[in-house]
Design an enzyme around this catalytic site. Structure first.
Site, PDB file in Angstrom:
ATOM      1  N   ARG A 255       0.847  -1.200   0.000  1.00  0.00           N
ATOM      2  CA  ARG A 255       0.000   0.000   0.000  1.00  0.00           C
ATOM      3  C   ARG A 255       0.876   1.240   0.000  1.00  0.00           C
ATOM      4  O   ARG A 255       1.754   1.394   0.843  1.00  0.00           O
ATOM      5  CB  ARG A 255      -0.897   0.005   1.235  1.00  0.00           C
ATOM      6  CG  ARG A 255      -1.657   1.316   1.483  1.00  0.00           C
ATOM      7  CD  ARG A 255      -2.515   1.198   2.724  1.00  0.00           C
ATOM      8  NE  ARG A 255      -3.175   2.437   3.104  1.00  0.00           N
ATOM      9  CZ  ARG A 255      -2.884   3.155   4.193  1.00  0.00           C
ATOM     10  NH1 ARG A 255      -1.916   2.754   5.009  1.00  0.00           N
ATOM     11  NH2 ARG A 255      -3.542   4.257   4.473  1.00  0.00           N
TER      12      ARG A 255
ATOM     13  N   THR B 114      -6.466  -1.255   9.991  1.00  0.00           N
ATOM     14  CA  THR B 114      -6.241  -0.297  11.071  1.00  0.00           C
ATOM     15  C   THR B 114      -5.939  -0.954  12.415  1.00  0.00           C
ATOM     16  O   THR B 114      -6.760  -1.683  12.964  1.00  0.00           O
ATOM     17  CB  THR B 114      -7.426   0.690  11.267  1.00  0.00           C
ATOM     18  OG1 THR B 114      -7.885   1.158  10.003  1.00  0.00           O
ATOM     19  CG2 THR B 114      -6.986   1.870  12.107  1.00  0.00           C
TER      20      THR B 114
ATOM     21  N   LYS C   7     -13.199   2.866   0.759  1.00  0.00           N
ATOM     22  CA  LYS C   7     -12.865   2.770   2.184  1.00  0.00           C
ATOM     23  C   LYS C   7     -14.116   3.129   2.982  1.00  0.00           C
ATOM     24  O   LYS C   7     -14.653   4.228   2.836  1.00  0.00           O
ATOM     25  CB  LYS C   7     -11.705   3.697   2.531  1.00  0.00           C
ATOM     26  CG  LYS C   7     -10.401   3.300   1.862  1.00  0.00           C
ATOM     27  CD  LYS C   7      -9.313   4.340   2.060  1.00  0.00           C
ATOM     28  CE  LYS C   7      -8.900   4.480   3.513  1.00  0.00           C
ATOM     29  NZ  LYS C   7      -7.793   5.471   3.658  1.00  0.00           N
TER      30      LYS C   7
ATOM     31  N   ARG D  56     -10.505  20.047   9.194  1.00  0.00           N
ATOM     32  CA  ARG D  56      -9.673  20.440  10.334  1.00  0.00           C
ATOM     33  C   ARG D  56     -10.080  21.819  10.838  1.00  0.00           C
ATOM     34  O   ARG D  56     -10.575  22.655  10.062  1.00  0.00           O
ATOM     35  CB  ARG D  56      -8.181  20.480   9.945  1.00  0.00           C
ATOM     36  CG  ARG D  56      -7.628  19.165   9.435  1.00  0.00           C
ATOM     37  CD  ARG D  56      -6.143  19.287   9.131  1.00  0.00           C
ATOM     38  NE  ARG D  56      -5.605  18.087   8.519  1.00  0.00           N
ATOM     39  CZ  ARG D  56      -5.211  17.004   9.191  1.00  0.00           C
ATOM     40  NH1 ARG D  56      -5.294  16.997  10.509  1.00  0.00           N
ATOM     41  NH2 ARG D  56      -4.733  15.953   8.564  1.00  0.00           N
TER      42      ARG D  56
END
Length: 474
Positions: free
Chosen positions: A35, A275, A217, A76
């Site tokens: 990846r 993850t 994803k 953010r």
């Protein structure tokens, strides 16, 4: 190089693993697909890694997959006076669309799409949920929120909005530039971050076309609400438990993982569980027992692949992490309960001839104790249909398409081989027997099961099933 396991290993490349020597060691330790995380590194960095993987592929004579993971939109806060503020549970704070050096009454939030979509009662999770606030009022350029969980808010910390569907493309300008670069390099998979709805895939599909497989994803609650359509429009799925675990309650993540793996298996689409699988191995040479169990659970669920992130990208023990994951997978697949658990989660048979032929191949191989199923596949679909059944024997997948051979490095149970196209039925029989023998799957006089689509080289025509005996001269 034969793997003595069915599930595949994906490893993220980073500073700890980007040298040609380390890439080779990782491949030898068990990595099937690498990846490239485009949230980090320059184009030159990724180009060097890509070239090193392709050189390694030529050296070992085996296909190796490359997954490009796009960063996606990052929400953010802006900059805050003195770098951070402490907020307490119960107090009210205010976010504003513009400005710098904000305080608790004017925290910069430079994302107009949030102001257009958020509603009273929606939650904003700051810094991976360490701070949680709930919207109590809003205007065109301000949002008032009550602090539910207090803590520190500092410059540029990420925000998750689990209750809010944003009118936001999953492809930023950076992603489009990265995607064009990756496709020119020749990546095999493109992973699309923060998919919210089926329509998010259409723009990416238009850009990618058939040059790479498109992977969604799953890390937003809104994606779970439309998961069947998202899976249908994707070529593969990643269960991205990082952001997903922030946006839905922790206790729901294991069940959602099982649902997603099962849905992908039903739809004949590869699925990666990702993850923090061996997260303690970023700094330690061994994982916790809980982490080993986490990897094993994904294998018992029937996932096509499990993924290492920081463990292989920046960790101190990348080779050990891959080796540990390999051992956990093999031990789990050899456990006496594995086959019964996999069979218990078997999806119902689809009422189509191609699926029926593929399912029959798996049953036939088990009935005659065949050591392997040989699948001739031009698009990968024949091999994927067989893998859907999760047969007890390896799938030797032969394809004339180099891109498909690399994509099959993500498919459960598939031993991918790049092979010249076949023209006749007799050539199919001879090639299947010779390959099964030369790759170490079958001995002379063994019976193997061969699956193909006729006419040859026509995608999606899984319609022929045959038992072939390996000749003594193979």
């Amino acid at each position: 190089m034969r793997r003595y396991r069915r599930a595949k290993i994906v490893a993220t490349v980073g500073p700890a693993s980007s040298s040609p020597e380390m890439l080779k060691k990782l491949n030898e330790a068990g990595v099937d697909t690498f990846r490239l995380n485009f949230s980090h590194g320059t184009h030159d960095d990724h180009a060097r890694v890509h070239a090193a993987i392709r050189a390694l592929e030529r050296e070992v004579g085996r296909p190796i997959g490359i997954l490009q993971d796009l960063q996606g939109p990052k929400i953010r806060v802006g900059t805050i006076r003195d770098g951070r503020i402490e907020v307490e549970t119960g107090e009210t704070i205010r976010f504003v669309r513009s400005g710098n050096d904000g305080d608790r009454n004017s925290i910069p939030l430079p994302h107009p799409e949030i102001f257009a979509a958020v509603m009273p009662g929606h939650d904003l999770l700051i810094d991976d949920g360490r701070v949680r606030v709930r919207v109590s009022g809003l205007g065109d350029d301000w949002i008032e929120a009550r602090v539910v969980v207090g803590g520190a808010i500092s410059n540029r910390k990420g925000i998750n909005l689990p209750s809010t569907v944003l009118d936001l493309s999953p492809l930023t300008a950076k992603d489009r530039a990265d995607l064009a670069f990756g496709l020119d390099l020749g990546v095999d998979w493109v992973a699309l971050s923060f998919v919210q709805k089926p329509g998010d895939l259409l723009e990416a599909r238009g850009l990618v076309g058939d040059r790479a497989g498109l992977m969604s994803k799953i890390e937003k609650p809104s994606a779970l609400d439309h998961i069947e359509d998202i899976i249908r429009l994707s070529d593969a799925v990643m269960v991205a438990r990082g952001d997903l675990g922030v946006e839905i309650p922790h206790e729901e993540v294991p069940g959602r993982q099982k649902e997603l793996v099962r849905a992908c298996r039903l739809a004949v689409k590869p699925v990666i569980v990702a993850t923090q699988m061996l997260d303690s191995m970023v700094a330690a040479p061994t994982p916790t027992r809980a982490e080993a169990s986490d990897v094993a659970t994904a294998i018992y669920d029937g996932a096509d692949a499990v993924m290492l992130s920081a463990e292989s990208a920046t960790g101190r023990y990348p080779i050990e992490a891959v080796g540990m994951m390999d051992r956990i997978i093999r031990s789990t697949e050899q456990h006496k309960l594995y086959r019964s658990i996999i069979d218990a989660t078997k999806p119902g048979e689809e009422q189509t001839a191609p699926h029926a032929v593929a399912a029959a191949a798996a049953d036939l191989a088990e009935a005659i104790h065949a050591p392997a199923i040989v699948a001739f596949t031009s698009s990968g679909t024949t091999a994927a249909r067989i893998a859907r059944k999760r047969p007890a024997v390896p799938i030797v997948a032969l394809t004339p398409d180099e891109r498909v051979s690399r994509q099959l490095c993500l498919l459960w149970g598939a031993h991918s081989i790049l092979s010249e196209d076949i023209k006749t039925y007799e050539e199919m029989v001879q090639r299947a027997a010779a390959t099964a023998h030369s790759e170490g799957f079958a001995k002379p006089t063994d019976n193997i099961v061969v699956v193909a689509g006729i006419p040859f080289a026509q995608a999606g025509t899984t319609n022929n099933l045959r038992v072939v005996q390996v000749d003594r001269g193979s």
